[in-house]
Design a protein around this motif. Structure first.
Motif, mmCIF file in Angstrom:
data_model
loop_
_atom_site.group_PDB
_atom_site.id
_atom_site.type_symbol
_atom_site.label_atom_id
_atom_site.label_comp_id
_atom_site.label_asym_id
_atom_site.label_seq_id
_atom_site.Cartn_x
_atom_site.Cartn_y
_atom_site.Cartn_z
ATOM 1 N N MET A 1 0.863 -1.171 0.000
ATOM 2 C CA MET A 1 0.000 0.000 0.000
ATOM 3 C C MET A 1 0.907 1.231 0.000
ATOM 4 S SD MET A 1 -2.837 1.157 2.902
ATOM 5 C CE MET A 1 -2.392 -0.172 3.954
ATOM 6 N N SER A 2 0.705 2.117 -0.930
ATOM 7 C CA SER A 2 1.545 3.306 -1.014
ATOM 8 C C SER A 2 0.899 4.528 -0.394
ATOM 9 C CB SER A 2 1.908 3.584 -2.466
ATOM 10 O OG SER A 2 0.743 3.815 -3.226
ATOM 11 N N LYS A 3 -0.410 4.526 -0.256
ATOM 12 C CA LYS A 3 -1.130 5.634 0.362
ATOM 13 C C LYS A 3 -1.726 5.181 1.688
ATOM 14 C CE LYS A 3 -2.977 8.181 -3.590
ATOM 15 N NZ LYS A 3 -4.214 8.744 -4.128
ATOM 16 N N SER A 4 -1.981 6.144 2.548
ATOM 17 C CA SER A 4 -2.787 5.868 3.727
ATOM 18 C C SER A 4 -4.243 5.795 3.273
ATOM 19 C CB SER A 4 -2.641 6.986 4.754
ATOM 20 O OG SER A 4 -1.330 7.037 5.250
ATOM 21 N N ILE A 5 -5.068 5.087 4.027
ATOM 22 C CA ILE A 5 -6.501 5.023 3.735
ATOM 23 C C ILE A 5 -7.246 5.541 4.954
ATOM 24 C CG2 ILE A 5 -8.467 3.591 3.078
ATOM 25 C CD1 ILE A 5 -6.486 1.568 1.932
ATOM 26 N N PHE A 6 -8.077 6.548 4.733
ATOM 27 C CA PHE A 6 -8.872 7.138 5.798
ATOM 28 C C PHE A 6 -10.306 6.659 5.637
ATOM 29 C CE2 PHE A 6 -11.524 10.605 7.489
ATOM 30 C CZ PHE A 6 -11.064 10.611 8.787
ATOM 31 N N TYR A 7 -10.779 5.894 6.622
ATOM 32 C CA TYR A 7 -12.145 5.377 6.614
ATOM 33 C C TYR A 7 -12.999 6.231 7.525
ATOM 34 C CZ TYR A 7 -10.237 1.028 4.669
ATOM 35 O OH TYR A 7 -9.620 0.100 3.876
ATOM 36 N N HIS A 8 -14.187 6.565 7.053
ATOM 37 C CA HIS A 8 -15.135 7.281 7.903
ATOM 38 C C HIS A 8 -16.555 6.943 7.475
ATOM 39 C CE1 HIS A 8 -16.520 10.606 5.234
ATOM 40 N NE2 HIS A 8 -15.301 10.532 4.701
ATOM 41 N N SER B 1 -19.775 -1.590 0.710
ATOM 42 C CA SER B 1 -19.043 -2.773 0.241
ATOM 43 C C SER B 1 -17.620 -2.814 0.798
ATOM 44 C CB SER B 1 -19.005 -2.806 -1.284
ATOM 45 O OG SER B 1 -18.215 -1.755 -1.796
ATOM 46 N N ARG B 2 -17.149 -1.705 1.346
ATOM 47 C CA ARG B 2 -15.773 -1.654 1.858
ATOM 48 C C ARG B 2 -15.688 -1.827 3.376
ATOM 49 N NH1 ARG B 2 -12.173 2.336 -1.592
ATOM 50 N NH2 ARG B 2 -10.571 1.219 -0.412
ATOM 51 N N ILE B 3 -16.826 -2.110 4.016
ATOM 52 C CA ILE B 3 -16.818 -2.339 5.463
ATOM 53 C C ILE B 3 -15.963 -3.552 5.810
ATOM 54 C CG2 ILE B 3 -18.228 -2.993 7.457
ATOM 55 C CD1 ILE B 3 -20.442 -1.181 6.309
ATOM 56 N N LEU C 1 -3.100 17.748 6.863
ATOM 57 C CA LEU C 1 -1.841 17.332 7.483
ATOM 58 C C LEU C 1 -0.985 16.467 6.571
ATOM 59 C CD1 LEU C 1 -3.123 16.413 11.057
ATOM 60 C CD2 LEU C 1 -1.501 18.226 10.488
ATOM 61 N N ILE C 2 -1.612 15.505 5.911
ATOM 62 C CA ILE C 2 -0.861 14.518 5.131
ATOM 63 C C ILE C 2 -0.797 14.890 3.657
ATOM 64 C CG2 ILE C 2 -0.765 12.097 4.436
ATOM 65 C CD1 ILE C 2 -2.107 11.408 7.087
ATOM 66 N N GLY C 3 -1.855 15.484 3.159
ATOM 67 C CA GLY C 3 -1.934 15.831 1.743
ATOM 68 C C GLY C 3 -2.905 14.922 1.018
ATOM 69 N N ALA C 4 -3.774 15.518 0.240
ATOM 70 C CA ALA C 4 -4.823 14.759 -0.448
ATOM 71 C C ALA C 4 -4.257 13.707 -1.401
ATOM 72 C CB ALA C 4 -5.751 15.715 -1.199
ATOM 73 N N ASP C 5 -3.065 13.940 -1.924
ATOM 74 C CA ASP C 5 -2.461 12.990 -2.850
ATOM 75 C C ASP C 5 -1.857 11.782 -2.141
ATOM 76 O OD1 ASP C 5 -0.511 14.671 -1.729
ATOM 77 O OD2 ASP C 5 0.845 14.389 -3.426
ATOM 78 N N GLN C 6 -1.800 11.826 -0.800
ATOM 79 C CA GLN C 6 -1.220 10.727 -0.021
ATOM 80 C C GLN C 6 -2.263 9.908 0.736
ATOM 81 O OE1 GLN C 6 2.116 9.914 -0.082
ATOM 82 N NE2 GLN C 6 2.074 11.419 -1.737
ATOM 83 N N VAL C 7 -3.552 10.273 0.575
ATOM 84 C CA VAL C 7 -4.611 9.612 1.344
ATOM 85 C C VAL C 7 -5.776 9.250 0.439
ATOM 86 C CG1 VAL C 7 -6.233 9.850 3.276
ATOM 87 C CG2 VAL C 7 -4.021 11.009 3.372
ATOM 88 N N GLU C 8 -6.200 8.000 0.530
ATOM 89 C CA GLU C 8 -7.453 7.584 -0.108
ATOM 90 C C GLU C 8 -8.549 7.712 0.946
ATOM 91 O OE1 GLU C 8 -9.711 3.696 -2.024
ATOM 92 O OE2 GLU C 8 -7.641 3.483 -1.321
ATOM 93 N N VAL C 9 -9.606 8.416 0.628
ATOM 94 C CA VAL C 9 -10.714 8.601 1.567
ATOM 95 C C VAL C 9 -11.826 7.628 1.194
ATOM 96 C CG1 VAL C 9 -12.445 10.208 2.438
ATOM 97 C CG2 VAL C 9 -10.128 11.013 1.945
ATOM 98 N N VAL C 10 -12.278 6.863 2.188
ATOM 99 C CA VAL C 10 -13.349 5.894 1.983
ATOM 100 C C VAL C 10 -14.470 6.197 2.971
ATOM 101 C CG1 VAL C 10 -13.998 3.457 2.036
ATOM 102 C CG2 VAL C 10 -11.715 4.118 1.226
ATOM 103 N N ASN C 11 -15.616 6.588 2.447
ATOM 104 C CA ASN C 11 -16.798 6.818 3.279
ATOM 105 C C ASN C 11 -17.601 5.516 3.272
ATOM 106 O OD1 ASN C 11 -19.331 7.452 4.304
ATOM 107 N ND2 ASN C 11 -19.336 9.497 3.411
ATOM 108 N N ILE C 12 -17.460 4.733 4.341
ATOM 109 C CA ILE C 12 -18.156 3.449 4.387
ATOM 110 C C ILE C 12 -19.644 3.611 4.666
ATOM 111 C CG2 ILE C 12 -16.116 2.068 4.901
ATOM 112 C CD1 ILE C 12 -16.929 2.079 7.834
ATOM 113 N N GLY C 13 -20.065 4.815 5.003
ATOM 114 C CA GLY C 13 -21.497 5.095 5.106
ATOM 115 C C GLY C 13 -22.129 5.094 3.728
ATOM 116 N N GLU C 14 -21.367 5.513 2.723
ATOM 117 C CA GLU C 14 -21.846 5.534 1.343
ATOM 118 C C GLU C 14 -21.432 4.284 0.573
ATOM 119 O OE1 GLU C 14 -20.285 9.110 -0.350
ATOM 120 O OE2 GLU C 14 -21.683 10.390 0.752
ATOM 121 N N ASP C 15 -20.215 3.787 0.817
ATOM 122 C CA ASP C 15 -19.700 2.610 0.109
ATOM 123 C C ASP C 15 -19.597 1.448 1.082
ATOM 124 O OD1 ASP C 15 -18.514 0.769 -1.526
ATOM 125 O OD2 ASP C 15 -16.783 2.018 -2.053
#
Length: 77
Positions: free
Chosen positions: A1-8, A40-42, A24-38
């Motif tokens: 994994m090259s990016k951090s993943i932020f789950y919310h 399938s990623r829970i 803090l980290i930079g948008a290009d370094q973090v994948e944002v996953v909204n598990i309330g909407e997606d």
């Protein structure tokens, strides 16, 4: 994994933490996953060791539970 993943789950606590993490980290370094909407990623979040959201999974697999917004069990419903 090259990016951090932020789950919310989309709650106000989570969205606030998302903005802080991206600043803090930079948008290009973090994948944002909204598990309330997606929902399938829970299972992916569970597999990574997440117990509550918001949480950040670092590139080496460490889980950082940021601030208690909701337990993963609550998000699963």
């Amino acid at each position: 994994m090259s990016k951090s993943i932020f789950y919310h789950a989309g709650c106000p606590v989570c969205v606030s933490a998302e903005h802080d993490i991206l600043n803090l980290i930079g948008a290009d370094q973090v994948e944002v996953v909204n598990i309330g909407e997606d929902r399938s990623r829970i299972s992916e979040a569970e597999g990574a060791g997440i117990k509550s959201v918001p949480a950040l999974v670092t590139p080496n697999g460490n889980v950082l539970h940021i601030n208690f917004g909701a337990s993963l069990e609550d998000v699963k419903g």
